[in-house]
Design a protein around this motif. Structure first.
Motif, short mmCIF file in Angstrom:
data_model
loop_
_atom_site.label_atom_id
_atom_site.label_comp_id
_atom_site.label_asym_id
_atom_site.label_seq_id
_atom_site.Cartn_x
_atom_site.Cartn_y
_atom_site.Cartn_z
N TYR A 346 0.78 -1.23 0.00
CA TYR A 346 0.00 0.00 0.00
C TYR A 346 0.82 1.29 0.00
O TYR A 346 0.25 2.37 -0.19
N GLY A 347 2.13 1.21 0.22
CA GLY A 347 2.92 2.40 0.47
C GLY A 347 2.88 3.43 -0.64
O GLY A 347 2.63 4.62 -0.40
N LEU A 348 3.12 3.02 -1.89
CA LEU A 348 3.15 3.98 -2.99
C LEU A 348 1.79 4.61 -3.21
O LEU A 348 1.68 5.83 -3.37
N ALA A 349 0.75 3.79 -3.23
CA ALA A 349 -0.60 4.31 -3.45
C ALA A 349 -1.01 5.25 -2.33
O ALA A 349 -1.60 6.32 -2.58
N PHE A 350 -0.69 4.90 -1.08
CA PHE A 350 -1.07 5.75 0.04
C PHE A 350 -0.33 7.08 -0.01
O PHE A 350 -0.91 8.13 0.28
N SER A 351 0.94 7.06 -0.37
CA SER A 351 1.70 8.31 -0.43
C SER A 351 1.08 9.25 -1.45
O SER A 351 0.86 10.43 -1.18
N MET A 387 -10.16 5.44 -6.40
CA MET A 387 -11.01 5.56 -5.21
C MET A 387 -11.52 4.20 -4.74
O MET A 387 -11.75 4.00 -3.54
N GLY A 388 -11.67 3.27 -5.67
CA GLY A 388 -12.16 1.96 -5.32
C GLY A 388 -11.09 0.99 -4.87
O GLY A 388 -11.37 -0.21 -4.71
N ASN A 389 -9.87 1.46 -4.70
CA ASN A 389 -8.76 0.61 -4.24
C ASN A 389 -8.52 -0.55 -5.21
O ASN A 389 -8.22 -1.67 -4.80
N LEU A 390 -8.64 -0.28 -6.51
CA LEU A 390 -8.63 -1.35 -7.50
C LEU A 390 -7.35 -1.41 -8.31
O LEU A 390 -7.29 -2.09 -9.34
N ILE A 391 -6.31 -0.73 -7.86
CA ILE A 391 -4.98 -0.86 -8.46
C ILE A 391 -4.11 -1.63 -7.48
O ILE A 391 -4.02 -1.28 -6.31
N THR A 392 -3.47 -2.68 -7.97
CA THR A 392 -2.63 -3.52 -7.11
C THR A 392 -1.19 -3.46 -7.58
O THR A 392 -0.91 -3.05 -8.72
N PRO A 393 -0.24 -3.88 -6.74
CA PRO A 393 1.16 -3.88 -7.16
C PRO A 393 1.43 -4.75 -8.38
O PRO A 393 2.44 -4.57 -9.06
N ASP A 394 0.55 -5.70 -8.69
CA ASP A 394 0.76 -6.59 -9.82
C ASP A 394 0.24 -6.03 -11.14
O ASP A 394 0.58 -6.55 -12.20
N ASP A 395 -0.59 -4.99 -11.10
CA ASP A 395 -1.15 -4.43 -12.34
C ASP A 395 -0.06 -3.75 -13.15
O ASP A 395 0.77 -3.00 -12.61
N ALA A 396 -0.07 -3.97 -14.48
CA ALA A 396 1.00 -3.46 -15.34
C ALA A 396 0.48 -2.54 -16.44
O ALA A 396 1.25 -2.17 -17.33
N ASP A 397 -0.79 -2.16 -16.41
CA ASP A 397 -1.33 -1.29 -17.46
C ASP A 397 -0.86 0.15 -17.25
O ASP A 397 -0.22 0.48 -16.23
N VAL A 399 -2.42 3.02 -16.59
CA VAL A 399 -2.93 3.74 -15.42
C VAL A 399 -2.22 3.29 -14.15
O VAL A 399 -1.82 4.11 -13.32
N ALA A 400 -2.06 1.98 -14.00
CA ALA A 400 -1.39 1.45 -12.80
C ALA A 400 0.06 1.93 -12.74
O ALA A 400 0.55 2.32 -11.67
N ARG A 401 0.74 1.90 -13.87
CA ARG A 401 2.14 2.34 -13.88
C ARG A 401 2.23 3.83 -13.55
O ARG A 401 3.14 4.27 -12.82
N ALA A 402 1.30 4.62 -14.10
CA ALA A 402 1.32 6.06 -13.82
C ALA A 402 1.05 6.34 -12.35
O ALA A 402 1.70 7.21 -11.73
N TRP A 403 0.11 5.58 -11.75
CA TRP A 403 -0.21 5.77 -10.33
C TRP A 403 0.96 5.38 -9.46
O TRP A 403 1.28 6.07 -8.48
#
Length: 420
Positions: A346-351, A387-397, A399-403
Motif C-alpha cells: 500500500y505504500g506507494l498508493a497511500f503516499s 477511489m475503489g482501491n482497484l490498483i494492485t502492485p501486480d497491475d501493469a497497465d 494507469v497502474a504504472r502512472a499511479w
C-alpha cells in the motif's frame, strides 16, 4: 449474561472483532492455530461506517468463503458521479477483482465474519477490553484484559491488533497516529426510500454545506439491502490535516445533503441513526509491528485517503497477517517484516493518495480540479479505479504504472512515509 470466560493462553490473540480482526481470526483458525478473538463490545453491534463494499472487498469475502453471503444484497455496478452541473455513470473496471460491489450494514457484516471465525474454531471473548501488555525480552508475554470481574491476563505467542481508530492496545505498544497528512471526518445515517433497489452508488464530488459553502469532501448514497429493507445509507465525508482542520458540523451537513438528494432517491423522512467518526488514513501511523505483534485495519491507518474506504484493506490485511504468522518458525520477529508487507502492498498508493487528498483541503483546489474532471468519462474511470482501491502492485497497465510512478515521486519527498 454470564461474564466472559477468559482463556489462560492463546497461540494467536486477535484484539478487535471488526471485519479485519474477525477475518484474521477465521484465517488463523483455518490454518490450525489456537485462536482467541476478543472485543470490548457485545455482538451484534453497530459501527460508524459507509457500509459499502468495493469489488476488492467482495474478492476478500470470497477468499473467506462468504461470497454467497452477498447473494441477496445489492449488486452495485459502479458509481454515478455528480458535480458542477455534470454527471458521469462509471462502471467498476473489469480485471482481477469482481465487476461489482455491494453493501451490508456493519451490524450484519461484522456479525457474519465473527460467526465464521467462531465456526472455524476461534474462541470468542465479548465484553472484555485489552488494555495493556507485559513484556519479556522485547516480546508480548501476556495481554492484560479488563473485564467486569476485574483484570485478567492471557499468555500469548502472537497478537494481531485490530482494535480500531484509536487503538488503545496499539497505543500501549507504541503506535502513534500522525495528523500532518490527510485524515478524514465522516458521518452516516439511514433513510427510508422508494428507490432502495438501485444498482448504482451515488457520489457527489461537489459537497456543500447548508450555507452553500463548498467543503473539501464528498457525499454518498446507495441502497443497503438485506435486513436494511428499503433503507439507503447516506453520508458525507471531509478531508483535513493538522494545518487545515475540517471546521464543519457534520450533522447539519449530512441533513442538508440528504435533503438535496431526497427527490432523486425518493427519500421518505429525515435521516436516522446518525453517527460520526474520525479516520486515520494512508498509513499515517508509526509502530505498526513488533517482534510478535502486528496492527491491521484502522489501527494501522489502512484507509484510502480519497474516499475513507477501509473494509477491503482490513479484510486483506487480516489474511496477509496470518500468512506472515505461518512463516513465524523461519523468522519469528515481525517488526520490519510486517511493516515491509504494508509498504509493499500500500505504500506507494497511500503516499500519492494522501498527497492529493492534502491538496484537496486547500481552498479552491476542489473546483479547480473537479469542474473539468467530471466532464471526462475517461478521467472519471481512472478516479473510480483509484477511489475503489482497484490498483494492485501486480497491475501493469498504463494507469497502474502512472499511479505507481506518482507514488514513487511522492514517497521521495515524504517527510514521514506511510507506516514509519
Amino acid at each position: 449474561m454470564p461474564p466472559p470466560r477468559i482463556p489462560q493462553r492463546a497461540e494467536v490473540l486477535v484484539v478487535g472483532a471488526g471485519p479485519g480482526g474477525s477475518a484474521a481470526a477465521a484465517h488463523a483458525a483455518t490454518a490450525g492455530h489456537d485462536v482467541v478473538l476478543l472485543d470490548a463490545a457485545t455482538f451484534p453491534r453497530d459501527k460508524t461506517c459507509g457500509d459499502g463494499l468495493t469489488p476488492r472487498a467482495v474478492a476478500e469475502l470470497d477468499h473467506l468463503g462468504l461470497g454467497r453471503f452477498l447473494d441477496d444484497r445489492p449488486r452495485l455496478d459502479g458509481l454515478t458521479l455528480h458535480g458542477w452541473g455534470a454527471s458521469q455513470q462509471i462502471r467498476w473496471p473489469s480485471g482481477r477483482f469482481p465487476s461489482f460491489g455491494s453493501a451490508v450494514s456493519r451490524v450484519e457484516l461484522d456479525e457474519e465474519i465473527r460467526a465464521l471465525a467462531v465456526a472455524r474454531g476461534a474462541h470468542m471473548v465479548q465484553g472484555a477490553k485489552a488494555v495493556d501488555v507485559t513484556m519479556r525480552d522485547g516480546r508480548i508475554a501476556d495481554v492484560v484484559v479488563d473485564t467486569a470481574e476485574g483484570a485478567r491476563t492471557i499468555a500469548v505467542r502472537d497478537v494481531i491488533v485490530a482494535d480500531g481508530v484509536r487503538s488503545g492496545l496499539g497505543k500501549a505498544l507504541g503506535r502513534e497516529w500522525h495528523r500532518d497528512t490527510a485524515y478524514g471526518v465522516a458521518a452516516r445515517a439511514y433513510v427510508r426510500s422508494g428507490r432502495a433497489d438501485d444498482n448504482w452508488m451515488g457520489s457527489h464530488l461537489e459537497l456543500r454545506g447548508p450555507d452553500g459553502a463548498l467543503l473539501p469532501g464528498y457525499g454518498w448514497v446507495f441502497p443497503l439491502g438485506g435486513a436494511g429493507d428499503n433503507l439507503l445509507n447516506v453520508g458525507v465525508g471531509a478531508l483535513a490535516t493538522a494545518k487545515r482542520p475540517a471546521h464543519m458540523a457534520l450533522r447539519p451537513v449530512l441533513e442538508h445533503y440528504a435533503h438535496m438528494v431526497g427527490e432523486e432517491w425518493a427519500i421518505e423522512g429525515p435521516p436516522q441513526r446518525l453517527t460520526s467518526a474520525l479516520l486515520p488514513m494512508g498509513g499515517a501511523v508509526s509502530g505498526v509491528a513488533g517482534p510478535n505483534w502486528m496492527l491491521i485495519g484502522d489501527a494501522a491507518a489502512l484507509v484510502n485517503p480519497l474516499n475513507g474506504e477501509g473494509i477491503d484493506y482490513a479484510l486483506e490485511a487480516g489474511r496477509l497477517a496470518v500468512e506472515l504468522l505461518d512463516d513465524t518458525a523461519r523468522s519469528p520477529d515481525h517488526t520490519t517484516r510486517w511493516r515491509d508487507v504494508l509498504i509493499g502492498q500500500y505504500g506507494l498508493a497511500f503516499s500519492a493518495a494522501r498527497r492529493l487528498a492534502g491538496l484537496l483541503t486547500v481552498p479552491q483546489a476542489v473546483p479547480t480540479l473537479g469542474r473539468p474532471g467530471i466532464r471526462s468519462a475517461h478521467l472519471m474511470s481512472m478516479v473510480v479505479r483509484v477511489m475503489g482501491n482497484l490498483i494492485t502492485p501486480d497491475d501493469a497497465d498504463l494507469v497502474a504504472r502512472a499511479w505507481r510512478t506518482a507514488g514513487r515521486l511522492s514517497s521521495q519527498i515524504d517527510q514521514r512515509p506511510p507506516f514509519r
